[in-house]
Design an enzyme around this catalytic site. Structure first.
Site, PDB file in Angstrom:
ATOM      1  N   ASP A  85       0.826  -1.203   0.000  1.00 53.66           N
ATOM      2  CA  ASP A  85       0.000   0.000   0.000  1.00 53.66           C
ATOM      3  C   ASP A  85       0.864   1.258   0.000  1.00 53.66           C
ATOM      4  O   ASP A  85       1.933   1.298   0.605  1.00 53.66           O
ATOM      5  CB  ASP A  85      -0.894  -0.018   1.247  1.00 53.66           C
ATOM      6  CG  ASP A  85      -1.824   1.163   1.330  1.00 53.66           C
ATOM      7  OD1 ASP A  85      -2.691   1.280   0.448  1.00 53.66           O
ATOM      8  OD2 ASP A  85      -1.683   1.968   2.266  1.00 53.66           O
ATOM      9  N   GLU A 132       1.127  -0.590  -5.185  1.00 51.98           N
ATOM     10  CA  GLU A 132       0.176   0.485  -5.442  1.00 51.98           C
ATOM     11  C   GLU A 132       1.012   1.760  -5.536  1.00 51.98           C
ATOM     12  O   GLU A 132       1.355   2.363  -4.522  1.00 51.98           O
ATOM     13  CB  GLU A 132      -0.858   0.607  -4.325  1.00 51.98           C
ATOM     14  CG  GLU A 132      -1.897   1.687  -4.627  1.00 51.98           C
ATOM     15  CD  GLU A 132      -2.443   2.384  -3.395  1.00 51.98           C
ATOM     16  OE1 GLU A 132      -3.408   3.140  -3.545  1.00 51.98           O
ATOM     17  OE2 GLU A 132      -1.900   2.191  -2.298  1.00 51.98           O
TER      18      GLU A 132
END
Length: 741
Positions: free
Chosen positions: A420, A473
């Site tokens: 993330d 990401e």
């Protein structure tokens, strides 16, 4: 001659006043130098114990339980001293106001952690840290118990506390292992399931009780205690899956991911109307058949590591090694993963090495100093999320996060990690204005420590957990995210294609009458589609915070919204790149996602929603079966434009090629106007089968199409030797394949 004190105890048995005073005030840095057995210089031992509130203490022989001696209470209440004529293993028989306790003496044990463990931890390269630090159920000298170990180098004193000692930090102060800053103690006879925390004395006083950063299990939020957990003992049945996993994760293989939030995918309602989240085993029974029916190859779970605030969706987590107690035990989670693997479904976890919340029971100011975070808020505080940023330049923190990744991949057989917020890690000035950030040692904006960590992470994962994936990401134009570290890249297997997502959604949100003016938004992604190995993500972030659900982003009336959604999904599945779709999008949920409520399953009584779900299932089937749609995702020769410039009609046409030269034709009409007699060039003559029509009646479309098959004509167009004359349905995508034989 040394006179006895008023209790009859030889004064040599009592520590110096300064040591005793520090022990009583719970400020002694080396309690093992005072407590437990110590030579008397004559072949015997003095035995000391500090047991506040104890009424009496006796020593028993460990082998047969006979009484060896009585420990006398000194002038200091709770401090007991006795003598053994010769050293031997003993037990403490403690008389409390509430009863009697017999146990081994925690201070009779020597150093526990091996020097190599401590060295590897300090170096930031301990690959199995979750079996080293934290609460380890173990046996020492034949005695069952729990070894606690925690890193707090700047603490003046650390104690483990729990219900087993009345949460009294005076009872079990720990031993400091220099120079690593790790504190340790073995507490005999403790069992899995006991809860605990650490009481830490910092430079300026006692800190709030801290949860264990290395906890393997936790109590159910809002409680914040750690829980003793035995090493995962689970009988896995997924060897076939693990052996085939590397091939399934090859860049030429189909990869179709269903992203979900475990707590809100589906819930159970009781007679009083209250909703209950399923545990892992219940979820497996319901989710796995659904995912199999839809044909996804993998699921991706939003963070399931323990997190204090459910509204963070798991992204503000504090237990990097413990699955949340919300859905069951660690064994329950292992059973869920195992069941997925037996059904040939891979499991990817969202993993957060970028930042952590400021909760006082967590990592923030863990030992009274900025230990896990940067000390300077310009480096260590994330303004967007009000969180703290891991100081990955510190070797112990680097190793802590590296060990977390390996823990999930190796202990829980996880197939991949989706990292993330990588962009926030790469840049020191991420979301900061001038003067609000600290340059690196070269004066630049790159976060060199985070870059080094990410490269090391990907190299170590490839070595230690072969066949698994690490997906980034990453939302910027940072070069080489999915390039190997040997070639200067970050080493990820895949990168989320945020540019494709933003551009394509902006295009779809336009009224079809205006799409000709935004034609490039749907085609521009093909300019850079092979600059990285991409995943096309329609994630949870796109259906929250006022962005509308995926179907509600679409323009037009109800019919057009569904047609647009079906066309968009078909376009996505035929575009180069692996696929990711968030739960609820597969059947066109109208509401934005709400983590406190289950998906709107009642919508499945309506044909349009059933049609979208059926389309997704067919897209996944065709995607898996047709090599042209996945084999050459990372190769520009696997894609060929036929029509990319028909702005006035908003029509796109392209070929996808397999390794053996078999093509698929994709034609998209992004207006609500049917196009009859629309000519498209094709490379092969003969019959072309209509594999999919997103406007088909089975998907609740208008059923305009080409009767399932079209015969080519000898009319060259678009650089091809033959062509097809097609009926293009409104707001629809067609897929054709040359018919063999």
């Amino acid at each position: 001659m040394n006179a006895p004190d008023k209790t009859g105890t030889d004064r040599r048995a009592v520590p110096a006043a300064v040591d005793l005073d520090a022990l009583i005030r719970a400020e002694h840095r080396d309690p093992f130098s005072i407590l437990g057995p110590h030579d008397d210089g004559k072949g015997g031992q003095y035995v000391r114990a500090y047991l506040p509130a104890a009424l009496s203490v006796r020593l028993l022989a460990r082998d047969d339980g006979r009484e060896l001696a009585e420990l006398h209470m000194s002038d200091v209440p709770g401090f007991f001293v006795g003598h053994l004529e010769q050293p031997q293993p003993y037990l403490l028989k403690i008389n409390w106001a509430g009863g009697e306790q017999i146990t081994e003496d925690p201070y009779s044990y020597g150093p526990l952690l091996g020097e190599m463990d401590l060295y590897l931890f300090a170096e930031g390269n301990h690959r199995d840290l979750s079996s080293c630090l934290g609460a380890q159920v173990t046996s020492v000298d034949g005695v069952e118990g729990v070894r606690f170990a925690v890193w707090a180098p700047n603490a003046r004193r650390v104690s483990v506390v729990g219900s087993f000692n009345g949460w009294d930090g005076r009872r079990h102060p720990m031993r400091l292992r220099h120079p690593t800053g790790v504190w340790e103690i073995f507490v005999p006879r403790l069992q899995p399931g006991e809860v605990y925390k650490y009481e830490i004395l910092g430079a300026h006083g006692i800190l709030p009780l801290k949860s264990d950063p290395m906890a393997l299990a936790t109590t159910l939020p809002p409680d914040t205690a750690s829980k003793i957990s035995a090493p995962l003992k689970f009988e896995w049945h997924d060897q076939d899956w693990l052996q085939s996993r590397a091939g399934r994760h090859d860049v030429a293989a189909p990869l179709s991911i269903y992203e979900l939030h475990a707590g809100s995918w589906q819930m159970e309602q009781n007679d009083e109307g209250q909703w209950r989240q399923y545990n892992w085993r219940e979820l497996a029974d319901r989710l796995i058949p659904y995912v199999k029916e839809l044909g996804f190859t993998h699921i991706e779970l939003m963070p399931i590591m323990e997190h204090p605030f459910g509204g963070s969706w798991g992204y503000q987590l504090l237990a990097q090694f413990a699955p949340t107690a919300r859905y069951g035990s660690p064994e329950d989670f292992a059973a869920f993963v195992d069941a997925c693997h037996q059904a040939e479904i891979g499991v990817i976890l969202d993993w957060v090495p970028a930042h952590f919340p400021t909760d006082t029971h967590g990592l923030a100011q863990f030992d009274g100093t900025a230990l896990y975070e940067y000390a300077d808020p310009k480096e260590g505080f994330h303004q967007d999320w009000d969180t703290l940023i891991y100081n990955l330049g510190r070797t112990e923190v680097h190793g802590f996060m590296l060990a977390s990744a390996l823990h999930w991949l190796k202990h829980y057989h996880i197939d991949g990690l989706r990292v993330d917020a990588v962009a926030s890690m790469l840049y020191r000035d991420y979301s900061r204005k001038a003067g609000e950030w600290v340059p690196n040692r070269f004066g630049g904006r790159e976060n060199l420590e985070a870059i080094d960590f990410l490269r090391h992470l990907n190299d170590v994962v490839a070595l230690e957990a072969p066949g698994t994936m690490v997906i980034a990401e990453e939302s910027t134009a940072w070069p080489g995210v999915s390039e190997s570290t040997q070639k200067g890249g970050l080493g990820f297997n895949y990168k989320w294609n945020m540019g494709w997502m933003h551009d394509s959604l902006q295009y779809m949100e336009e009224d079809p009458i205006n799409r000709e003016h935004h034609h490039g938004k749907l085609s521009f992604s093909l300019v850079y589609a092979w600059s990285e190995r991409f995943v096309l993500p329609i994630s949870h972030d796109e259906v929250v915070h006022g962005k509308h659900s995926l179907i509600d982003k679409m323009p037009g009336d109800r019919w057009q919204k569904f047609a647009n959604l079906r066309a968009y999904l078909a376009f996505m599945w035929t575009h180069p790149g692996k696929k990711l779709l968030f739960m609820g999008c597969e059947f066109g949920q109208w509401r934005e996602w709400n983590h406190d409520e289950q998906l709107d399953w009642y919508l499945m009584q309506y044909a349009e929603h059933v049609g979208v779900k059926k389309l997704v299932g067919d897209l996944n089937r065709i995607y898996r079966e047709e090599k042209a749609l996945h084999q050459r995702d990372a190769d520009p020769t696997g894609f060929q434009w036929l029509i990319g410039d028909d702005k006035s009609n908003s029509v796109f046409a392209y070929l996808r090629w397999s390794n053996d030269g078999e093509p698929l034709l994709v034609v998209a009409n992004m207006t609500p106007v049917p196009r009859e007699g629309y000519r498209v060039g094709v490379p092969l003559q003969g019959a072309w089968t209509e594999l999919l029509n997103s406007d088909a009646e089975t998907y609740a479309g208008s059923n305009i199409g080409n009767g399932g098959e079209v015969i080519s004509e000898d009319e060259p167009v678009h650089g091809m030797s033959a062509s097809l004359t097609l009926n293009l349905p409104p707001l629809a995508v067609l897929i054709f394949k040359p018919k063999k034989g």
